[in-house]
Structures are given as structure tokens and as C-alpha cells.
Design an enzyme around this catalytic site. Structure first.
Site, PDB file in Angstrom:
ATOM      1  N   GLN A  66      35.549  -5.551 -16.856  1.00 11.40           N
ATOM      2  CA  GLN A  66      35.280  -6.883 -16.318  1.00 11.40           C
ATOM      3  C   GLN A  66      33.783  -7.144 -16.295  1.00 11.40           C
ATOM      4  O   GLN A  66      33.006  -6.326 -15.796  1.00 11.40           O
ATOM      5  CB  GLN A  66      35.834  -7.066 -14.905  1.00 11.40           C
ATOM      6  CG  GLN A  66      35.714  -8.533 -14.465  1.00 11.40           C
ATOM      7  CD  GLN A  66      36.117  -8.798 -13.040  1.00 11.40           C
ATOM      8  OE1 GLN A  66      35.467  -8.340 -12.113  1.00 11.40           O
ATOM      9  NE2 GLN A  66      37.195  -9.558 -12.865  1.00 11.40           N
ATOM     10  N   CYS A  96      35.163 -13.965  -8.147  1.00 15.89           N
ATOM     11  CA  CYS A  96      34.457 -13.351  -7.030  1.00 15.89           C
ATOM     12  C   CYS A  96      33.710 -14.410  -6.230  1.00 15.89           C
ATOM     13  O   CYS A  96      32.931 -15.190  -6.796  1.00 15.89           O
ATOM     14  CB  CYS A  96      33.486 -12.294  -7.532  1.00 15.89           C
ATOM     15  SG  CYS A  96      32.620 -11.440  -6.198  1.00 15.89           S
ATOM     16  N   LYS A 135      39.795 -13.840 -15.273  1.00 20.31           N
ATOM     17  CA  LYS A 135      40.353 -13.708 -13.924  1.00 20.31           C
ATOM     18  C   LYS A 135      39.759 -14.812 -13.060  1.00 20.31           C
ATOM     19  O   LYS A 135      38.531 -14.921 -12.940  1.00 20.31           O
ATOM     20  CB  LYS A 135      40.049 -12.342 -13.316  1.00 20.31           C
ATOM     21  CG  LYS A 135      40.787 -12.112 -11.990  1.00 20.31           C
ATOM     22  CD  LYS A 135      40.616 -10.668 -11.505  1.00 20.31           C
ATOM     23  CE  LYS A 135      41.556 -10.385 -10.333  1.00 20.31           C
ATOM     24  NZ  LYS A 135      41.202 -11.161  -9.125  1.00 20.31           N
ATOM     25  N   HIS A 167      44.244 -15.041  -9.106  1.00 21.89           N
ATOM     26  CA  HIS A 167      44.324 -14.741  -7.681  1.00 21.89           C
ATOM     27  C   HIS A 167      44.837 -16.008  -7.001  1.00 21.89           C
ATOM     28  O   HIS A 167      44.182 -17.041  -7.037  1.00 21.89           O
ATOM     29  CB  HIS A 167      42.954 -14.348  -7.132  1.00 21.89           C
ATOM     30  CG  HIS A 167      42.983 -13.850  -5.724  1.00 21.89           C
ATOM     31  ND1 HIS A 167      42.032 -12.993  -5.228  1.00 21.89           N
ATOM     32  CD2 HIS A 167      43.834 -14.096  -4.688  1.00 21.89           C
ATOM     33  CE1 HIS A 167      42.302 -12.720  -3.963  1.00 21.89           C
ATOM     34  NE2 HIS A 167      43.385 -13.387  -3.614  1.00 21.89           N
ATOM     35  N   ASN A 207      48.061 -12.364  -8.941  1.00 21.28           N
ATOM     36  CA  ASN A 207      47.279 -11.453  -8.109  1.00 21.28           C
ATOM     37  C   ASN A 207      47.164 -12.053  -6.706  1.00 21.28           C
ATOM     38  O   ASN A 207      47.121 -13.264  -6.552  1.00 21.28           O
ATOM     39  CB  ASN A 207      45.890 -11.259  -8.735  1.00 21.28           C
ATOM     40  CG  ASN A 207      44.933 -10.483  -7.845  1.00 21.28           C
ATOM     41  OD1 ASN A 207      43.803 -10.910  -7.644  1.00 21.28           O
ATOM     42  ND2 ASN A 207      45.345  -9.362  -7.324  1.00 21.28           N
ATOM     43  N   GLY A 208      47.126 -11.177  -5.706  1.00 21.07           N
ATOM     44  CA  GLY A 208      46.877 -11.642  -4.356  1.00 21.07           C
ATOM     45  C   GLY A 208      47.990 -11.339  -3.375  1.00 21.07           C
ATOM     46  O   GLY A 208      49.098 -11.851  -3.517  1.00 21.07           O
ATOM     47  N   GLY A 209      47.717 -10.493  -2.397  1.00 18.28           N
ATOM     48  CA  GLY A 209      48.640 -10.262  -1.305  1.00 18.28           C
ATOM     49  C   GLY A 209      49.897  -9.500  -1.630  1.00 18.28           C
ATOM     50  O   GLY A 209      50.841  -9.511  -0.837  1.00 18.28           O
ATOM     51  N   GLY A 229      45.928  -5.242  -5.781  1.00 13.87           N
ATOM     52  CA  GLY A 229      44.573  -4.981  -5.320  1.00 13.87           C
ATOM     53  C   GLY A 229      44.518  -3.849  -4.320  1.00 13.87           C
ATOM     54  O   GLY A 229      44.796  -2.688  -4.630  1.00 13.87           O
TER      55      GLY A 229
END
Length: 325
Positions: A66, A96, A135, A167, A207-209, A229
Site C-alpha cells: 500500500q 487514512c 482502498k 471501508h 472492510n470495517g467492523g 482489520g
């Protein structure tokens, strides 16, 4: 469109965590999972020791580099270095939310400049033969709507990008820390699912949680794969169990993984690597199991010592087993 990369399960790029020692450990646990490096900036690859920054173990394949940046020329040069180093794909960080990243004009703030992201993608894809992926988040700040997200995706896709890790939260660039941005903005899986329905030609990774296999399996009814993650880091054996369940292979025991990590540490410590650089990624190996505290304590209290040896892992396992018996 079928991605040349494995898509079912991946481990997210996580700053200060997914270094080469962590990735080697995760590969032992999850042989079919796609791994990502920490973000490396294009500027660091241009001005710094890129060979050191890009070093990885061959066993990590498939592994994605990345890159963070917003200058198409620098991003292309960084992508070329990554491809030459042997990475299987190059990922552009557009997710980010940290202020340090924003000050460099990259990360999630780039969602407001889809044309620039498209230019970076085009410049990078033109000089490498491996996939270039993105991403991103669902949006930023007040741009929490389908139209904003769709415009970003469509603009970058028009440049040729077909692979998006999403995300499923927006990023709040002012007022929330990176840690808060991982929990306070609400998850919206439906918007990610809607993207895949609208653009079935794209590879879409959620992505996420995600903390349960049930969530992974439910999401895969709608998208091409799921990126894990912090659950993969704090509870790495869960990652092993998910990889085994999804891909139908035998689950490697924790004891077998520890044995291989002893050999890895022995080789790595012949250079400038300290045992603590390796064991810090392994603290959660027995998360939720009897003796987990003894395992963590043994490593935390001893791995930093100057005379620490790889066999500390075996001593920690024995201490754990004595409690768990």
C-alpha cells in the site's frame, strides 16, 4: 471481471502493525488470505532506503504494497519500485484519516479529488504489470451520500481501476482521531453492497467492523470478499479459523505455528531484528483461551530483554499450558 488476486479474505493494511514479521505470522495462520503492508509513502520510497522499506519474505505471497501519495509521477515511481521488489499488487491509500496524512495531501482527503486519484492510478498502472487497486471510505465529512461515493468510484474506474477495498464508514477529517474514525462514524454495509449491484464489473471488498465468521459469510453474499482489520491482529487464531473454514483446509495448531515462529525468529535475529519486534504481533494468539494471560505476560515481560532468545516462545507456551491443563 475476475481478479487475479485472492479476494475472499484479506488482512487490512494497519500502520505500526502489519510489518513483515506480522505478515509472516499471519501467513502461517492463514495460507489463503491476501496480506497487505503498512502504508508506505511515495515520498519515503523516493527519498529513503526503498530496499529496506520494501523488504519482505517470499512466503508472504500473495502480498500487496500500500502506497500513500498524491503526485502521479512520484506514485508511478513508487509503484514501479514495489512491482520490481516482487509485490503482487499495489494499493493506493484513499482511506487514512490522520492529520499527518492529510498534511501530505493523501489518504481519505483524496476522496474529494477523484480526478487526481484517477491520474495517480493511470500513471501507476502504466508502469507496472501487477494490479493497481484502491482502498477508500464511503465519503468524508459532510459528503455522506450515495452520489458522492458513486462519483468517486466511477471516476477512478473510468481510468481503468477495477478493484476497490471499501471501508464502510465515512471519515471525519476534522475533530476525530484515526482511532475514533474506526468506530464513531456508523458502518453502512448497504452502500458497499449497492456499489457491487450497480457495478458488477468491479471487484468490491468490504472492510470495517468485521469480527465474526457469520458476518464474513453474510457479506460474501453481496460482495467479492471481506477485509479484516483489528480482529485479525488482536485475535489472530480467529483469522486462521476463518481461512480454514472458507477454504476447506485443515486448521494448523497454535503449537505448530509457534514452532515455526521460533525458527523464523532464529533466522531474523541473525540480523538487526530483536525478539520483541516479532513477539509483539503474537500476544493475542491465545485470546479467549485458558492461559492467555500467562502467554502474554511471559512475552511482554521478557522479549525486550537484551538476552531474549527465540526459545522464549516455547517457554511462554509451557507457562500457558501449565495453567490451561
Amino acid at each position: 471481471m475476475t481478479s487475479p488476486l485472492p479476494t475472499r479474505l484479506s488482512v487490512a493494511p494497519m500502520m505500526d502493525w502489519t510489518d513483515r514479521h506480522c505478515r509472516f505470522f499471519h501467513r502461517l495462520l492463514a495460507p489463503n488470505t491476501l496480506l497487505y503492508t503498512e502504508m508506505v509513502t511515495a515520498a519515503a520510497l523516493h527519498h529513503g532506503d526503498h530496499q529496506r522499506l520494501l523488504a519482505f519474505n517470499d512466503s508472504e505471497h500473495p502480498v500487496v504494497l500500500q502506497i500513500g501519495g498524491s503526485d502521479p509521477t512520484l506514485m508511478a515511481a513508487a509503484a514501479r519500485k514495489g512491482a520490481d521488489a516482487g509485490y503482487d499488487a499495489i494499493n493506493i491509500n484513499v482511506g487514512c484519516p490522520s492529520e499527518r496524512v492529510q498534511s501530505g495531501s493523501f489518504g481519505a482527503c483524496l476522496m474529494a479529488e477523484p480526478a487526481l486519484v484517477a491520474d495517480c492510478y493511470s500513471a501507476m498502472a502504466a508502469v507496472v504489470d501487477v494490479p493497481v487497486t484502491v482502498k477508500c471510505r464511503l465519503g468524508i465529512d459532510d459528503h455522506d451520500n450515495e452520489a458522492f461515493f458513486s462519483e468517486f468510484i466511477d471516476t477512478v474506474a473510468a481510468a481503468g481501476c477495477t478493484y476497490f477495498d471499501v471501508h464502510a464508514r465515512i471519515a471525519i477529517l476534522k475533530g476525530l482521531s484515526p482511532k475514533e474514525n474506526r468506530s464513531i462514524p456508523p458502518l453502512n454495509y448497504d452502500r458497499v453492497y449497492a456499489l457491487k449491484r450497480r457495478r458488477p464489473d468491479l471487484t468490491v471488498i468490504l472492510n470495517g467492523g468485521v469480527t465474526t465468521l457469520e458476518t464474513v459469510q453474510a457479506a460474501m453474499q453481496h460482495v467479492d470478499g471481506v477485509m479484516i482489520g483489528r480482529e485479525a491482529y488482536h485475535n489472530p487464531y480467529w483469522l486462521a479459523e476463518a481461512d480454514a473454514r472458507l477454504n476447506g483446509h485443515a486448521l494448523k495448531t497454535r503449537e505448530a505455528v509457534i514452532s515455526e515462529m521460533v525458527d523464523y525468529a532464529d533466522n531474523a535475529m541473525r540480523g538487526d531484528v530483536l525478539l520483541k519486534h516479532i513477539t509483539r504481533h503474537m500476544l493475542g494468539l491465545f485470546a479467549g483461551e485458558p492461559g492467555a494471560r500467562q502467554w502474554r505476560r511471559m512475552l511482554s515481560e521478557n522479549a525486550h530483554k537484551p538476552d531474549a532468545k527465540p526459545t522464549l516462545l516455547l517457554d511462554a507456551l509451557a507457562a500457558r499450558n501449565a495453567i490451561a491443563a
